[in-house]
Design an enzyme around this catalytic site. Structure first.
Site, PDB file in Angstrom:
ATOM      1  N   LYS A   1      96.953  41.964 -75.659  1.00 53.17           N
ATOM      2  CA  LYS A   1      98.061  42.244 -76.534  1.00 53.17           C
ATOM      3  C   LYS A   1      99.056  43.168 -75.819  1.00 53.17           C
ATOM      4  O   LYS A   1      98.668  43.864 -74.876  1.00 53.17           O
ATOM      5  CB  LYS A   1      97.583  42.844 -77.853  1.00 53.17           C
TER       6      LYS A   1
ATOM      7  N   HIS B   1     102.871  38.536 -69.447  1.00 50.68           N
ATOM      8  CA  HIS B   1     101.896  37.759 -70.207  1.00 50.68           C
ATOM      9  C   HIS B   1     102.327  36.311 -70.391  1.00 50.68           C
ATOM     10  O   HIS B   1     101.537  35.384 -70.180  1.00 50.68           O
ATOM     11  CB  HIS B   1     101.664  38.405 -71.579  1.00 50.68           C
TER      12      HIS B   1
END
Length: 326
Positions: A94, A76
């Protein structure tokens, strides 16, 4: 707004493709994957007009305004930073990064570029989450004494990337990040970790399959999270707040479009509240689009992500496990 997808992930249709059909002014414009054939299959199945050979090629596409990043946790930060460098707004799944240090690096890049970065805690954009926070922080329950959140579901396939330490896997990262975030939403103050216990994989003791943690919430209030991808608690998606006048209990705070139970009890009087069944992902994409247009709709910006990842790091330390991405 035209959005590109980095990775033909299983979550992408529910989290972006279908919501884009429901949100005016948003289009999924391109996809890239490590395997071009997989990207082409995704594009054909979901009507995405363009396929790029690599993530880097997609970021160079001048027709795209933003990217959605549903890559494994450990990638990420890398690709959010690359997207910002390419001038793209970012909706990142997330957990935001592998650890708080990486979150601070991404936050600094977002600040420098002035671009929107939103962590995809989709539940936070649903009216149910707003109502939870409103009830708790209005004082209706009286002074908050206890906050408990749980995000537990069964994933017994231990070869799954969610259990891969090198990709920042673990139950706390994948399931527990929701429990931590919801605890923070409903707590009277940012939580301080007071203890944690993990159940780990036999093949890799660095990786948690379940985690519990306790917290000091200030003013005598305490908290607890429970997170699991494989434990005796097969399914629990719950938030519970106890005050000196009453309680709030919410089952399935994370996906109320499927089902939920929202019960408030104050001074002995009990009521149940109900909410619209529009997908949390629709609400999230609508907020992302508005934030890109300059509206103050980003409820999960990098500053919030730093706070969430800091708590996750502290839980891993308290449980005696190494931080992800360290």
């Amino acid at each position: 707004m035209r959005i590109g997808v980095l990775g033909a992930a299983r979550i992408a249709p529910a989290a972006l493709v279908r919501p884009a059909r429901a949100v005016d002014g948003v289009e999924v414009g391109a996809v890239a994957a490590r395997d071009r054939g997989r990207a082409e299959a995704f594009a054909t199945r979901h009507g995405v007009p363009a396929v790029h050979d690599s993530y880097g090629d997609l970021l160079e596409d001048p027709t795209l305004d933003a990217v959605y990043i549903p890559l494994p946790n450990g990638r990420h930060a890398e690709w959010t930073l690359a997207a910002l460098a390419a001038g793209k707004h970012v909706l990142c799944e997330k957990p935001f990064t592998a650890n708080a240090e990486q979150a601070r690096e991404v936050a600094a890049a977002a600040e420098r570029t002035g671009l929107v970065v939103m962590e995809a805690f989709h539940y936070r954009y649903h009216p149910l989450a707003r109502r939870m926070a409103e009830i708790v922080h209005s004082g209706e329950l009286g002074e908050v004494r206890r906050v408990e959140t749980a995000m537990c579901f069964p994933l017994p396939t231990f070869s799954n990337i969610r259990y891969n330490y090198d990709l920042a896997g673990g139950a706390l990262m994948d399931a527990g990040c929701y429990a931590v975030h919801c605890l923070r939403l409903l707590s009277p103050a940012e939580p301080a970790v007071t203890g944690a216990k993990a159940l780990t994989l036999r093949r890799d003791r660095r990786v948690d399959r379940a985690m519990t943690a306790s917290f000091d919430l200030g003013g005598g209030a305490t908290g607890e999270i429970q997170a699991s991808m494989w434990s005796s608690t097969l399914l629990r998606l719950r938030a519970r707040v106890a005050g000196d006048r009453g309680t709030l209990v919410v089952d399935n705070f994370v996906g109320p479009q499927a089902w939920s139970r929202f019960v408030v009890t104050v001074d002995g009087e009990r009521r149940r509240e109900r909410f619209d069944r529009e997908a949390t992902y629709n609400h999230q994409l609508r907020a992302f689009d508005a934030a890109v247009r300059g509206e103050p709709t980003n409820l999960t910006p990098p500053a919030d992500s730093i706070a969430n990842m800091s708590v996750i790091d502290d839980i891993y330390r308290a449980a005696g496990l190494p931080l992800r991405g360290a």
